[in-house]
Write an enzyme that holds these catalytic residues in place. Structure first.
Site, PDB file in Angstrom:
ATOM      1  N   ASN A   1      75.583  43.702  33.220  1.00 53.34           N
ATOM      2  CA  ASN A   1      75.204  44.846  32.256  1.00 53.34           C
ATOM      3  C   ASN A   1      76.196  44.577  31.312  1.00 53.34           C
ATOM      4  O   ASN A   1      77.414  44.370  31.580  1.00 53.34           O
ATOM      5  CB  ASN A   1      75.191  46.142  32.735  1.00 53.34           C
ATOM      6  CG  ASN A   1      74.607  47.048  31.659  1.00 53.34           C
ATOM      7  OD1 ASN A   1      74.948  46.911  30.538  1.00 53.34           O
ATOM      8  ND2 ASN A   1      73.652  48.146  31.993  1.00 53.34           N
TER       9      ASN A   1
ATOM     10  N   HIS B   1      64.028  46.775  34.290  1.00 54.68           N
ATOM     11  CA  HIS B   1      65.177  46.285  34.691  1.00 54.68           C
ATOM     12  C   HIS B   1      65.735  47.367  35.668  1.00 54.68           C
ATOM     13  O   HIS B   1      65.646  48.554  35.300  1.00 54.68           O
ATOM     14  CB  HIS B   1      66.296  45.956  33.868  1.00 54.68           C
ATOM     15  CG  HIS B   1      66.404  46.864  32.749  1.00 54.68           C
ATOM     16  ND1 HIS B   1      65.590  47.135  31.769  1.00 54.68           N
ATOM     17  CD2 HIS B   1      67.417  47.684  32.653  1.00 54.68           C
ATOM     18  CE1 HIS B   1      65.857  48.181  30.746  1.00 54.68           C
ATOM     19  NE2 HIS B   1      67.241  48.532  31.272  1.00 54.68           N
TER      20      HIS B   1
ATOM     21  N   HIS C   1      68.882  49.104  37.666  1.00 53.95           N
ATOM     22  CA  HIS C   1      70.519  49.104  37.728  1.00 53.95           C
ATOM     23  C   HIS C   1      70.907  49.184  38.934  1.00 53.95           C
ATOM     24  O   HIS C   1      70.371  49.936  39.942  1.00 53.95           O
ATOM     25  CB  HIS C   1      70.886  50.126  36.719  1.00 53.95           C
ATOM     26  CG  HIS C   1      70.340  50.276  35.240  1.00 53.95           C
ATOM     27  ND1 HIS C   1      71.426  49.787  34.335  1.00 53.95           N
ATOM     28  CD2 HIS C   1      69.361  50.516  34.367  1.00 53.95           C
ATOM     29  CE1 HIS C   1      71.011  49.852  33.223  1.00 53.95           C
ATOM     30  NE2 HIS C   1      69.713  50.151  33.217  1.00 53.95           N
TER      31      HIS C   1
END
Length: 184
Positions: free
Chosen positions: A76, A146, A148
């Site tokens: 990220n 997406h 995490h």
């Protein structure tokens, strides 16, 4: 004397910054790209999607840790903690229910692999793992799913993020990428 703070520390007064106080400043200019919304998709199409663009770049430039058949793992750019990564399908799909069985299985496999790698490299005590589905749920890039994977350590929510609203990251993203990619 104006401009002095304590006996041996000085600061330079700057016009327009207000009255000097006793607070120290941690400057994080790299966060301005996030605040300004730079690289944020301009619509729902694949052409403006940063995840679709990243998939076409080389791994080091894109901060990609590993590639699978249907998904890839990438750091990220605006991590909550060191090692914060995302598992992203190559296919431009917004909703978890739209994943194929193969994509769903590989998202799960990459998530497990990410946890093992992060534990090996940095001895994480725990993890926050999740999908933000839609803008209302907090997805910054809602058009491309997406997941995490955020490593956590006891005491990582100390006074800096809680009181100071500042996250201190002890390592540059390129260094983090190298460690995790090599361990993958």
């Amino acid at each position: 004397m104006a401009g002095e703070r304590g006996e041996d520390r000085t600061f330079v007064e700057q016009d327009g910054v207000g009255v000097p106080d006793q607070l120290q400043r941690l400057w994080t200019p790299h966060r301005m790209a996030y605040i300004r919304g730079e690289n944020k998709p301009d619509g729902d199409g694949e052409s403006g999607c940063p995840f679709c663009r990243l998939a076409g770049l080389d791994d080091e430039t894109a901060l990609i840790l590993a590639r699978g058949e249907t998904v890839f793992a990438v750091l990220n750019l605006y991590p909550y903690n060191p090692g914060h990564l995302m598992v992203v399908p190559y296919r431009h799909v917004a909703d978890y229910t739209d994943l194929t069985a193969e994509e769903t299985a590989e998202v799960a496999d990459f998530t497990k692999r990410a946890m093992r790698v992060i534990r090996t490299v940095s001895q994480a005590h725990g993890f926050n793992i999740g999908l933000n589905q839609g803008v209302a749920a907090g997805a910054g890039i809602a058009a491309h799913l997406h997941q995490h994977v955020v490593p956590r350590w006891g005491g990582d929510s100390n006074f800096m993020p809680v009181i100071g609203h500042t996250k201190v990251l002890p390592q540059l993203l390129g260094e983090t990428r190298k460690l995790l990619a090599e361990a993958w």
